[in-house]
Motif scaffolding. Structure first.
Motif, mmCIF file in Angstrom:
data_model
loop_
_atom_site.group_PDB
_atom_site.id
_atom_site.type_symbol
_atom_site.label_atom_id
_atom_site.label_comp_id
_atom_site.label_asym_id
_atom_site.label_seq_id
_atom_site.Cartn_x
_atom_site.Cartn_y
_atom_site.Cartn_z
ATOM 1 N N VAL A 1 -10.830 -6.782 23.932
ATOM 2 C CA VAL A 1 -11.555 -6.377 25.252
ATOM 3 C C VAL A 1 -11.971 -7.845 25.596
ATOM 4 N N GLY A 2 -12.769 -8.595 24.908
ATOM 5 C CA GLY A 2 -12.972 -10.034 25.321
ATOM 6 C C GLY A 2 -12.017 -10.840 25.829
ATOM 7 N N GLY A 3 -10.819 -10.872 25.066
ATOM 8 C CA GLY A 3 -9.885 -11.578 25.417
ATOM 9 C C GLY A 3 -9.127 -11.031 26.737
ATOM 10 N N ALA A 4 -8.945 -9.842 26.939
ATOM 11 C CA ALA A 4 -8.331 -9.372 28.186
ATOM 12 C C ALA A 4 -9.378 -9.841 29.419
ATOM 13 N N LEU A 5 -10.501 -9.518 29.192
ATOM 14 C CA LEU A 5 -11.529 -9.969 30.278
ATOM 15 C C LEU A 5 -11.621 -11.507 30.820
ATOM 16 N N ALA A 6 -11.269 -12.061 29.528
ATOM 17 C CA ALA A 6 -11.725 -13.607 29.570
ATOM 18 C C ALA A 6 -10.178 -13.809 30.154
ATOM 19 N N GLY A 7 -8.860 -13.358 29.818
ATOM 20 C CA GLY A 7 -7.865 -13.628 30.393
ATOM 21 C C GLY A 7 -7.592 -13.352 32.004
ATOM 22 N N VAL A 8 -8.299 -12.306 32.321
ATOM 23 C CA VAL A 8 -8.295 -12.172 33.935
ATOM 24 C C VAL A 8 -9.310 -13.005 34.687
ATOM 25 N N GLY A 9 -10.299 -13.699 33.871
ATOM 26 C CA GLY A 9 -10.889 -14.534 34.726
ATOM 27 C C GLY A 9 -10.166 -15.787 34.511
ATOM 28 N N GLN A 10 -9.322 -16.287 33.359
ATOM 29 C CA GLN A 10 -8.516 -17.558 33.484
ATOM 30 C C GLN A 10 -7.461 -17.383 34.498
#
Length: 374
Positions: free
Chosen positions: A284-293
């Protein structure tokens, strides 16, 4: 682009076969970024003078040579050579392919073409770990078959490039690359100072997942399925593509702070996953950070592009990419070095804290950089 991330879920197998530490894994990964940076600095505008097709074909040839190095691998030297050649290929391909797609599109389709090129770039980077992980887990010859598949895919890619029309008028086939250096014109420095930390932090996140996440999943979470490790990395790049799509629906001055906020929130969840050793939190953290990136980087490119004068726009954007690729290499090597003292989990916690602080930096009171159309 898929070839540049194929080794990601295979590093564990290489470690067992050759015998090296997590630090060496991060150095092998960072060699790729060194190759990209070298090409950006030495031949960033070469396709503008020599033509798009020769540069695209050269990139495909370098990618094939990289695959051959991995197929012939008998130790670290060929791993380093394969990653360096892969970096050369990516450095040549990224900007040239994007320019080609945009130039071949009709005027009314340029915005969609730009997003399609970006999505293909990120999609290829994400498909590398996914394909390699599936083949390594469920097919024979895990260190050979992924690269044979890649070589097979390069053949139709080369045919397509040969059939494309040349989009550069009067290309000079005898043109020689020359160093570009790093240039940010005075009028764009405020916008660049705002955007550079977000680009650096976002690519550092991608570097962490591409280089270290599979090792953490295997060693700390006891998930040894290569397909799962590849799918986790794929999800981050897929989320980045979604974030870039979302940024295209907002003005850059709104997309950039929202992207940075999501990036920091995602990094906090990644840190929590390291602390409590939770795979769902990591995903979940990777996906959320990926969207932000994805949101932050597309907004950063738009902001810097709008602030730079037309005659220096290419050089300014190239400088932003240099900052981004420093982010994908230097912090990851730092994580590898820290693992020697703090272990993988401790190094990851230090990394996420530092990258989150970097992502939150870069905005000074009163800065209101103008944004261009997406």
């Amino acid at each position: 682009m898929m070839g540049t991330t194929l080794p990601t879920p295979l590093y564990g197998i290489y470690r067992e076969e050759i015998g090296f530490s997590t630090f060496v894994v991060t150095v092998v990964f960072a060699v790729y970024a060194v190759g990209v940076l070298a090409v950006l600095l030495l031949a960033g505008d070469y396709s503008d003078r020599a033509g798009r097709r020769p540069v695209l074909l050269a990139a495909l040839a370098l990618s094939a040579a990289s695959a051959v190095c991995f197929l012939a691998e008998h130790g670290l030297p060929l791993l380093f050579a394969g990653r360096l050649l892969s970096g050369f290929a990516a450095g040549l391909l990224s900007g040239t392919a994007t320019a080609t797609v945009i130039e071949l599109a009709p005027p009314e389709g340029r915005a969609r073409a730009a997003f399609a090129a970006t999505a293909a770039n990120m999609g290829g980077l994400g498909c590398g770990p996914l394909v390699a992980g599936l083949l390594a887990e469920y097919a024979p010859h895990p260190l050979a078959l992924p690269f044979l598949v890649h070589l097979a895919l390069l053949v139709p890619a080369a045919v397509v490039v040969l059939l494309l029309p040349e989009t550069v008028e009067r290309p000079d086939r005898r043109a020689r690359p020359h160093p570009q250096g790093l240039r940010v014109p005075p009028g764009a420095r405020s916008a660049f100072a705002l955007c550079a930390p977000a680009a650096f932090a976002g690519f550092a996140l991608l570097g962490l997942f591409t280089a270290v996440a599979p090792t953490f999943v295997a060693q700390t979470l006891d998930v040894t399925n290569h397909a799962v490790a590849g799918a986790i990395v794929f999800s981050v790049f897929l989320a980045s593509t979604a974030g870039q799509w979302a940024a295209g629906r907002l003005e850059a001055e709104r997309a950039l702070p929202r992207g940075r906020l999501l990036l920091v929130a995602g990094l906090a969840l990644v840190a929590a996953s390291l602390a409590v050793e939770s795979l769902p939190l990591l995903v979940v953290g990777g996906a959320l950070a990926g969207v932000g990136q994805g949101m932050a980087f597309r907004a950063a490119v738009a902001t810097v592009s709008a602030a730079a004068p037309a005659e220096q726009r290419g050089a300014t954007i190239s400088t932003l990419f240099v900052v981004a690729y420093c982010g994908i290499s230097l912090p990851v090597v730092g994580v590898g070095a820290l693992t020697l003292w703090l272990g993988l989990r401790g190094a990851g916690l230090v990394f996420t804290a530092c990258v989150a602080l970097t992502a939150a930096a870069g905005r000074r009171k009163g800065d209101r950089p103008r944004s261009g159309p997406h």
